[in-house]
Design an enzyme around this catalytic site. Structure first.
Site, PDB file in Angstrom:
ATOM      1  N   PHE A 101       0.854  -1.182   0.000  1.00 12.62           N
ATOM      2  CA  PHE A 101       0.000   0.000   0.000  1.00 12.62           C
ATOM      3  C   PHE A 101       0.893   1.237   0.000  1.00 12.62           C
ATOM      4  O   PHE A 101       1.656   1.460   0.942  1.00 12.62           O
ATOM      5  CB  PHE A 101      -0.934   0.045   1.216  1.00 12.62           C
ATOM      6  N   ASP A 145       9.220   3.110   1.699  1.00 13.09           N
ATOM      7  CA  ASP A 145       8.028   3.867   2.097  1.00 13.09           C
ATOM      8  C   ASP A 145       7.782   3.617   3.586  1.00 13.09           C
ATOM      9  O   ASP A 145       7.316   2.558   3.983  1.00 13.09           O
ATOM     10  CB  ASP A 145       6.841   3.396   1.243  1.00 13.09           C
ATOM     11  N   LYS A 182       1.902  10.575   8.280  1.00 16.38           N
ATOM     12  CA  LYS A 182       1.224  10.075   9.495  1.00 16.38           C
ATOM     13  C   LYS A 182       1.848  10.598  10.791  1.00 16.38           C
ATOM     14  O   LYS A 182       1.699  11.775  11.107  1.00 16.38           O
ATOM     15  CB  LYS A 182       1.213   8.533   9.476  1.00 16.38           C
ATOM     16  N   THR A 199       2.075  24.341  -4.643  1.00 17.27           N
ATOM     17  CA  THR A 199       1.853  25.616  -3.956  1.00 17.27           C
ATOM     18  C   THR A 199       2.381  25.585  -2.521  1.00 17.27           C
ATOM     19  O   THR A 199       3.176  26.430  -2.131  1.00 17.27           O
ATOM     20  CB  THR A 199       0.352  25.975  -3.942  1.00 17.27           C
TER      21      THR A 199
END
Lengths: 480, 480
Positions: B197, B306, B337, B361
């Site tokens: 994931f 990751d 997280k 941005t």
């Protein structure tokens, strides 16, 4: 195919040395010893090639941004159009000093599973109080790109359920999607426009076509790209020519929808900005958008209006698409920047049929909803949309005057509210003007190949317009 | 190809009615009239199918989450593993009550062009104080998906510059990328693992393979997917079998890299979680990761670890990859997280060669960096990593005991620090246990097809473990 899509404005960006042309100006003032030291320090950590300068946000107020060396600038770029009511607005300082709001700042929830008890109320008093016509549903997200990515997913899910005639996937759908293959991961497409900017994550980036620097070296999808109308300004003086140009683009849109259906990559949705911003402040008429909406409906495509830059009041209305005067302007409207939180509104039928299809850990941030609710109070209390309309008129008229005064240097002044832009004769002059304006205390940003875009906060008043015009006139006179 | 990739654990998820299996449990307590009213209210605005309940975050403290009806629960899921030091930690309340920090909360800058003057210092005292080995560069982003998307882009850019032998794109590169075509948008791929994931935006989603619900109906890329080792637990009792299984997967990785190169879609990077979390808490050995790192190096692919869920201390080290004991564990490490801000660290050569290639941005949020710096102070001051190691041992030993006591119901207890999991005999029993635990004041989450994952905050002490084990034992006894 590629060659037919290389339109005038885009061909320009292929010229040598131009592919790097940046949305802002880069300049570290020579009289800025602190800034140089900080740039060096940050350069050890990140690429600092885009850094304009370092800011003292504590000392910044309203329309004025203060840099680390104490220089005070009238800010007409506002953090790439993302500061709604200026720096350190007293109402926001008061809001965030209130101990009752501490918990919202400290405990960020997973909104999709464990929302705070005041979440429905906060959505109602903030985002839903300004819902686009025909939409009562909204999904928050952390940023503009995530908003558009999820809006695209919502359109794909809606389209496939429509194709199936029901929302129960087959065993083959379920197994093939796990390994990225059709039919579970279908060959659907999103139609976008040349010059568009919809973000930089890989789904969004496949619909972004403003500058090569954003896209180079990143794999993409073979999705259709239509020409965006290249209108002549002032719009009212060229209505016949502009209508022809828009008709040409609309025809191309229909051709592409048919062609991509034949290719086996049907267009699930059309995405468009009401005014192309990053791509050069390109406008189109309400009639164009109405016709496009109808084409989308006719071909069964969802219609997604990306208001990430145009939304939040700068055009004189909360949403730029309100200028089209439609009851049913879109299926999806995405936002971010001035709204402080990302997200998208959608019509009921665009809601994913099951939980966890549109989902992530945070799904926005209630602390941003909190600030947004107060921003909206300020906008209403201070009649800021009326102010924007008034300042915008003064700004555009001022730009027309300057354009008449410097016809060799300036052209195509255009705008809606304070969401204005003007073209400079060439890229190098544009960049030089941006730097000179900076040195005289005016912060501006570029867009497209040779435009300057004006993106003040909603508290930019008529007298700020005149301060700007005076200084800008000086800068132009020096360049003449 | 598809069929060969359908591994055991994934085949399970294809069973009828299982494709919706969710990462958390859904339950609105019957004794919760307020919650029902709020669910109805939010249901008018959003899909509420994933809502567990509404929370009173003001009243929540430390490891205890309070719902809108006043129920107090020991939280071992912590907002999908995203609350680092519990609810309303006094240090954070104090930090955000400090008027000196107001400006950071009120004025969100465009970090890539106009950073605040304290930005380099804040990065240095927060994220850089915990840099993975070999990395002194970090780029912040707003969320986990944006972090991985941009990490992928950094790998593509790095790979293409390596292929070119220089970083000057050709005219053809520049023109073709504007219309999504090669060579400007090259056919490069990212190799990921079945069960992985990595997020839900379209680039990330092409590397996510945990559940069909995440991927169904969204177009994807034809990228290689390797099997992730399916180990037997406890790991130390099955070292020979597990080594064989890991060797099988590594061989497949090399085969896929060769195959995709031959297909004309070379693997620019490999992305992997140190422990597959959403996909079912699947572990692999340090040797596996070392070999994978070497395979990546051998084939010229970047290696991206990751740590969005594993990072931030829950494994007893700040980064799960520290357990591998390597000086040079990765080219890129992404996070979000518990780190409160998204972002990624990278080795020097993975920095994009030009500004505006990795850009948006906001590029993160200094208000989150501010909170993170204080969270790290608390972690150090309170020796929370040691606490996690201690609590984690107690938790895993407790799970081993329960597993021995309920062999028909529980299996495969596993974990590192408090980052633990256990399998339940089937999906329906798992979900029923999650609900029963909830009713007895324990909030847990599911993962994979039939696992329960434990994701307490770092302030989860040994005595909390015993509170949990006692109640969990009661729940299991009722199910026996």
């Amino acid at each position: 195919m590629a060659s037919s899509l290389i339109s005038r404005h885009f061909a320009l960006s292929l010229q040598k040395n131009l592919w790097l042309s940046a949305p802002g100006c880069r300049h570290v003032s020579k009289a800025a010893p602190q800034a140089q030291e900080l740039t060096k320090q940050l350069g050890e950590i990140q690429n600092v090639g885009a850094i304009n300068f370092f800011c003292n946000y504590e000392e910044s107020r309203g329309n004025y941004l203060v840099d680390v060396d104490g220089n005070r600038m009238l800010d007409i770029y506002t953090q790439i159009s993302s500061i709604p009511i200026g720096y350190n607005h007293p109402a926001l300082l008061k809001l965030l000093s209130n101990p009752n709001n501490l918990s919202t700042l400290v405990n960020r929830p997973a909104l999709g599973i464990l929302p705070p008890e005041n979440f429905p109320d906060k959505l109602t008093e903030s985002l839903l109080s300004m819902s686009p016509s025909g939409m009562t549903r909204v999904q928050t997200m952390a940023c503009g790109s995530c908003s558009n990515e999820n809006a695209f997913k919502a359109m794909f899910i809606w389209y496939r359920n429509k194709e199936r005639g029901h929302n129960t996937p087959s065993e083959e759908d379920l197994s093939s999607c796990m390994v990225n293959q059709a039919p579970g991961c279908p060959e659907l497409s999103i139609l976008s426009f040349m010059g568009a900017f919809h973000g930089r994550t890989m789904g969004c980036l496949a619909t972004t076509h403003s500058k090569a620097i954003h896209k180079l070296d990143v794999p993409s999808f073979d999705w259709p790209i239509a020409p965006f109308p290249r209108l002549q300004y002032p719009l009212e003086e060229f209505s016949r020519e502009n209508a022809q140009e828009e008709a040409r683009c609309l025809e191309e849109v229909e051709d592409l929808i048919v062609k991509w259906r034949q290719k086996g990559k049907p267009v699930a949705g059309i995405v468009i900005e009401p005014i192309q911003a990053e791509g050069g402040d390109n406008h189109a008429s309400p009639d164009f958008f109405k016709s496009l909406r109808n084409i989308a409906r006719k071909h069964g495509c969802a219609f997604h209006v990306d208001e990430v830059q145009t939304g939040g009041g700068a055009t004189g209305k909360m949403w730029a698409h309100e200028h089209w005067g439609m009851d049913d302007p879109a299926d999806i409207v995405s936002f971010s920047k001035k709204l402080l939180t990302g997200g998208y509104y959608h019509r009921d039928e665009l809601q994913a049929d099951k939980p966890y299809r549109i989902f992530n850990t945070w799904m926005g941030d209630p602390s941003k909803n909190l600030i947004l609710a107060e921003v909206l109070n300020v906008i209403r209390r201070e009649n800021l949309l009326e102010e924007v309309t008034r300042s915008g008129k003064a700004l555009l008229n001022g730009l027309y005057d300057l354009q008449a005064q410097y016809p060799g240097m300036l052209s195509r002044a255009r705008g809606q509210g304070t969401f204005c832009a003007i073209d400079i004769c060439d890229d190098a002059t544009r960049n030089s003007i941006l730097l000179k304006a900076r040195d005289k205390g005016i912060l501006l940003g570029g867009c497209g190949d040779r435009s300057i875009r004006f993106r003040p906060a909603l508290v930019f008043k008529e007298y700020h317009v005149h301060i700007f015009l005076n200084i800008f006139n000086d800068v132009l006179a020096q360049h003449k």
